[in-house]
Design a protein around this motif. Structure first.
Motif, mmCIF file in Angstrom:
data_model
loop_
_atom_site.group_PDB
_atom_site.id
_atom_site.type_symbol
_atom_site.label_atom_id
_atom_site.label_comp_id
_atom_site.label_asym_id
_atom_site.label_seq_id
_atom_site.Cartn_x
_atom_site.Cartn_y
_atom_site.Cartn_z
ATOM 1 N N SER A 170 0.551 -12.931 7.966
ATOM 2 C CA SER A 170 0.633 -11.679 8.735
ATOM 3 C C SER A 170 -0.448 -11.607 9.804
ATOM 4 C CB SER A 170 0.511 -10.481 7.793
ATOM 5 O OG SER A 170 1.549 -10.492 6.858
ATOM 6 N N GLY A 222 -0.407 -13.593 -2.403
ATOM 7 C CA GLY A 222 -0.916 -12.505 -1.566
ATOM 8 C C GLY A 222 -1.765 -13.019 -0.417
ATOM 9 N N PHE A 282 -0.131 -15.123 -8.278
ATOM 10 C CA PHE A 282 0.112 -13.906 -7.495
ATOM 11 C C PHE A 282 -0.956 -13.711 -6.416
ATOM 12 C CE2 PHE A 282 2.731 -12.338 -11.157
ATOM 13 C CZ PHE A 282 3.911 -12.282 -10.440
ATOM 14 N N MET A 283 -2.223 -14.022 -6.716
ATOM 15 C CA MET A 283 -3.275 -13.883 -5.697
ATOM 16 C C MET A 283 -3.078 -14.889 -4.572
ATOM 17 S SD MET A 283 -6.824 -12.830 -7.458
ATOM 18 C CE MET A 283 -6.763 -13.803 -8.917
ATOM 19 N N ILE A 339 0.635 -14.483 2.195
ATOM 20 C CA ILE A 339 1.321 -13.435 2.964
ATOM 21 C C ILE A 339 0.354 -12.748 3.926
ATOM 22 C CG2 ILE A 339 2.454 -11.183 2.772
ATOM 23 C CD1 ILE A 339 3.738 -12.272 0.182
ATOM 24 N N ALA A 340 -0.859 -12.437 3.458
ATOM 25 C CA ALA A 340 -1.850 -11.791 4.326
ATOM 26 C C ALA A 340 -2.250 -12.713 5.473
ATOM 27 C CB ALA A 340 -3.077 -11.391 3.515
#
Length: 108
Positions: free
Chosen positions: A97, A90, A86-87, A93-94
């Motif tokens: 972005s 993240g 999950f990290m 995705i970060a």
């Protein structure tokens, strides 16, 4: 991490994990303090090339993240694969972005 085996009264073998002592945490804490001092010294030493200082700070930050995740958040231990996945998701995705936001801002 080593495991110890103890025989139970019924003949079965139980596995018990040995508790992690404070020695490793103290070593990691000292290493984190040394990394922080190196980063402060690089910035405070005015004569250091700006590009070198930025690269050095980024390397120190990445090392700090791995130390903190592995030892303070115990992600190095068995059974922590799901939080790691999950990290990483993240971070992906970060990062995507941020790259896309920079691309849109400077796209001509």
């Amino acid at each position: 991490m080593a495991t110890e085996q103890h025989s139970a009264s019924n003949g079965s073998v139980k596995h018990r994990h040995r508790q992690e002592g404070p020695q490793r945490h103290i070593v990691v804490f000292v290493f984190s303090v040394v990394l922080t001092l190196i980063a402060f010294a690089a910035v405070a030493a005015g004569g250091v090339n700006a590009t070198f200082a930025v690269v050095l700070l980024l390397v120190m930050a990445v090392l700090q993240v791995f130390l903190q995740m592995g030892f303070w958040m115990h992600l190095k231990d068995k059974g922590h694969l799901l939080p790691i996945i999950f990290m990483l998701g993240g971070f992906f995705i970060a990062g995507t972005s941020i790259v896309m936001a920079l691309y849109w801002v400077w796209w001509d």
